[in-house]
Design a protein around this motif. Sequence first.
Motif, PDB file in Angstrom:
ATOM      1  N   VAL A 143      36.266  39.047  33.538  1.00 45.12           N
ATOM      2  CA  VAL A 143      36.521  37.326  33.735  1.00 45.12           C
ATOM      3  C   VAL A 143      37.703  36.794  34.065  1.00 45.12           C
ATOM      4  CG1 VAL A 143      36.384  35.328  32.140  1.00 45.12           C
ATOM      5  CG2 VAL A 143      34.802  36.987  31.628  1.00 45.12           C
ATOM      6  N   ARG A 144      38.732  37.380  33.788  1.00 46.58           N
ATOM      7  CA  ARG A 144      40.099  36.910  34.330  1.00 46.58           C
ATOM      8  C   ARG A 144      40.307  37.354  35.819  1.00 46.58           C
ATOM      9  NH1 ARG A 144      41.734  38.734  29.170  1.00 46.58           N
ATOM     10  NH2 ARG A 144      43.119  40.335  30.131  1.00 46.58           N
ATOM     11  N   ALA A 145      39.784  38.610  35.774  1.00 49.01           N
ATOM     12  CA  ALA A 145      40.025  39.036  37.446  1.00 49.01           C
ATOM     13  C   ALA A 145      39.259  38.260  38.389  1.00 49.01           C
ATOM     14  CB  ALA A 145      39.908  40.672  37.478  1.00 49.01           C
ATOM     15  N   ARG A 146      38.155  38.003  38.073  1.00 46.14           N
ATOM     16  CA  ARG A 146      37.090  37.273  38.908  1.00 46.14           C
ATOM     17  C   ARG A 146      37.548  35.832  39.182  1.00 46.14           C
ATOM     18  NH1 ARG A 146      30.504  36.857  39.369  1.00 46.14           N
ATOM     19  NH2 ARG A 146      30.597  36.350  41.722  1.00 46.14           N
ATOM     20  N   GLU A 147      38.194  35.379  38.134  1.00 44.33           N
ATOM     21  CA  GLU A 147      38.494  33.994  38.420  1.00 44.33           C
ATOM     22  C   GLU A 147      39.804  34.145  39.441  1.00 44.33           C
ATOM     23  OE1 GLU A 147      39.962  32.923  34.661  1.00 44.33           O
ATOM     24  OE2 GLU A 147      38.031  32.032  33.890  1.00 44.33           O
ATOM     25  N   ARG A 148      40.674  35.085  39.346  1.00 44.81           N
ATOM     26  CA  ARG A 148      41.594  35.079  40.556  1.00 44.81           C
ATOM     27  C   ARG A 148      41.156  35.438  41.842  1.00 44.81           C
ATOM     28  NH1 ARG A 148      44.653  34.120  43.213  1.00 44.81           N
ATOM     29  NH2 ARG A 148      47.185  34.675  43.220  1.00 44.81           N
ATOM     30  N   ALA A 149      40.204  36.524  41.802  1.00 45.24           N
ATOM     31  CA  ALA A 149      39.505  36.614  43.134  1.00 45.24           C
ATOM     32  C   ALA A 149      39.007  35.762  43.833  1.00 45.24           C
ATOM     33  CB  ALA A 149      38.693  37.970  43.008  1.00 45.24           C
ATOM     34  N   VAL A 150      38.198  34.881  42.904  1.00 45.77           N
ATOM     35  CA  VAL A 150      37.666  33.546  43.626  1.00 45.77           C
ATOM     36  C   VAL A 150      38.624  32.816  44.401  1.00 45.77           C
ATOM     37  CG1 VAL A 150      36.609  31.599  43.263  1.00 45.77           C
ATOM     38  CG2 VAL A 150      35.415  33.538  41.996  1.00 45.77           C
ATOM     39  N   ARG A 151      39.742  32.571  43.614  1.00 42.19           N
ATOM     40  CA  ARG A 151      40.926  31.708  44.258  1.00 42.19           C
ATOM     41  C   ARG A 151      41.570  32.122  45.479  1.00 42.19           C
ATOM     42  NH1 ARG A 151      42.591  31.209  38.958  1.00 42.19           N
ATOM     43  NH2 ARG A 151      44.537  32.635  39.293  1.00 42.19           N
ATOM     44  N   THR A 152      41.885  33.507  45.531  1.00 45.14           N
ATOM     45  CA  THR A 152      42.370  34.413  46.661  1.00 45.14           C
ATOM     46  C   THR A 152      41.422  34.283  47.840  1.00 45.14           C
ATOM     47  OG1 THR A 152      43.639  35.547  45.259  1.00 45.14           O
ATOM     48  CG2 THR A 152      43.135  36.255  47.616  1.00 45.14           C
ATOM     49  N   LEU A 153      40.026  34.419  47.596  1.00 47.58           N
ATOM     50  CA  LEU A 153      38.851  34.518  48.514  1.00 47.58           C
ATOM     51  C   LEU A 153      38.729  33.052  49.129  1.00 47.58           C
ATOM     52  CD1 LEU A 153      36.893  35.893  50.262  1.00 47.58           C
ATOM     53  CD2 LEU A 153      35.187  35.444  48.208  1.00 47.58           C
ATOM     54  N   ARG A 194      34.249  48.214  25.935  1.00 52.75           N
ATOM     55  CA  ARG A 194      33.466  47.514  26.357  1.00 52.75           C
ATOM     56  C   ARG A 194      34.102  45.934  26.228  1.00 52.75           C
ATOM     57  NH1 ARG A 194      29.306  51.138  24.469  1.00 52.75           N
ATOM     58  NH2 ARG A 194      29.550  50.338  22.467  1.00 52.75           N
ATOM     59  N   MET A 195      34.546  45.413  25.150  1.00 50.41           N
ATOM     60  CA  MET A 195      35.330  44.263  25.091  1.00 50.41           C
ATOM     61  C   MET A 195      36.563  44.107  25.954  1.00 50.41           C
ATOM     62  SD  MET A 195      35.330  41.490  23.384  1.00 50.41           S
ATOM     63  CE  MET A 195      34.255  41.728  21.842  1.00 50.41           C
ATOM     64  N   VAL A 196      37.338  44.969  26.102  1.00 45.86           N
ATOM     65  CA  VAL A 196      38.325  45.161  26.920  1.00 45.86           C
ATOM     66  C   VAL A 196      37.871  44.553  28.479  1.00 45.86           C
ATOM     67  CG1 VAL A 196      40.232  46.501  28.032  1.00 45.86           C
ATOM     68  CG2 VAL A 196      40.061  46.357  25.723  1.00 45.86           C
ATOM     69  N   LEU A 197      36.993  45.423  29.097  1.00 48.08           N
ATOM     70  CA  LEU A 197      36.297  45.047  30.423  1.00 48.08           C
ATOM     71  C   LEU A 197      35.856  43.906  30.155  1.00 48.08           C
ATOM     72  CD1 LEU A 197      34.703  48.683  31.558  1.00 48.08           C
ATOM     73  CD2 LEU A 197      36.740  47.383  32.426  1.00 48.08           C
ATOM     74  N   ARG A 198      35.192  43.286  29.275  1.00 53.49           N
ATOM     75  CA  ARG A 198      34.422  42.048  29.642  1.00 53.49           C
ATOM     76  C   ARG A 198      35.505  40.961  29.505  1.00 53.49           C
ATOM     77  NH1 ARG A 198      30.606  43.556  25.791  1.00 53.49           N
ATOM     78  NH2 ARG A 198      31.796  42.886  23.981  1.00 53.49           N
ATOM     79  N   GLU A 199      36.423  40.916  28.970  1.00 59.57           N
ATOM     80  CA  GLU A 199      37.477  40.061  28.973  1.00 59.57           C
ATOM     81  C   GLU A 199      38.299  40.151  30.275  1.00 59.57           C
ATOM     82  OE1 GLU A 199      39.786  40.434  25.561  1.00 59.57           O
ATOM     83  OE2 GLU A 199      38.066  39.426  23.976  1.00 59.57           O
ATOM     84  N   GLY A 200      38.524  41.273  30.686  1.00 63.87           N
ATOM     85  CA  GLY A 200      39.381  41.623  32.035  1.00 63.87           C
ATOM     86  C   GLY A 200      38.667  41.203  33.124  1.00 63.87           C
TER      87      GLY A 200
END
Length: 320
Positions: free
Chosen positions: A301-311, A293-299
Amino acid sequence: MKPMVLTGDRPTGPLHLGHYFGTLANRVRLQDVHPMYVLVADYQVITDRDLPGEIQSNITQLLLDYLAVGLDPAKVTIFQHSAIPELNQLLLPFLSLVSVAELGRNPTVKDEIAHSSQQAVSGLMFTYPVHQAADILFCKGTLVPVGKDQLPHVEVTRLVARRFNERYAEVFPLPEAMMGEQPLLKGLDGDKMSKSRGNAITLSATEDETAALIRKARTDSDRLITFDPENRPEVANLLTLAGLCLKRSPQDVADEIGDGGAASLKRLVTEAVNEFLRPIRKRRQEHTADDVRMVLREGNVRARERAVRTLDEVRAAMGF
């Protein structure tokens, strides 16, 4: 542009040795060389089934397999598809770049349709390759470790990226597929190794379960064991599996067995596989559901920040 690796799996059940030699070993090596995103493709589970099944349990087991083989959350970003809505927003413009005929010709989609548990093929099945294009391109992935059966999906991603760049603006690199040590390891029945076909040795299998599966593997009646993939595919597949686990050539393994027959072959394969899986099983037991659960929570957050920039880049390029 610095190379970026994107890879992942659908959480439909435990990972197996086909996954390990096809892609997982590559991921573990690459995490020390390039930045990497690892996708838990939970939304894609329903491409070929009506219900997602034990989705939360499967996600937990998938993450435990990742940690067991050596993927390090400090080096890679492991994230969940359903936690990144921007991926689905990228899907819409990407779908406009490919035709229905092009999607229908995809050989991987055809194979998945043939083995689907659905009574009718859903529209999601046909758009599956474009879903994967969004997954790869959101982080501007340039290297995609895949098995041989996934190569057509990477070609669709390259097509989408090229057409977007030509129609709007240069936003995306063209990703390259990376083949594993053994791109297509067959199952114990001689067919494609697959969780759904019940012919795979899972990474989480016990020593006794592994031995039982190998005892049931197909061979032939010739006592002299030879490596002949064309004429003796089942025997060759077991020799290949043993060779991969022992880091030896299949021919060398065959020479060692000689005229020992199928019983000696299966005994050697069982010992080789169990010895290979022993450290993986040990690492798996060292992690808990809380770790996952901790691995997914942190991952996420990082992935969504990248996806927002690309979109944002995509919208700007399209004039929205």
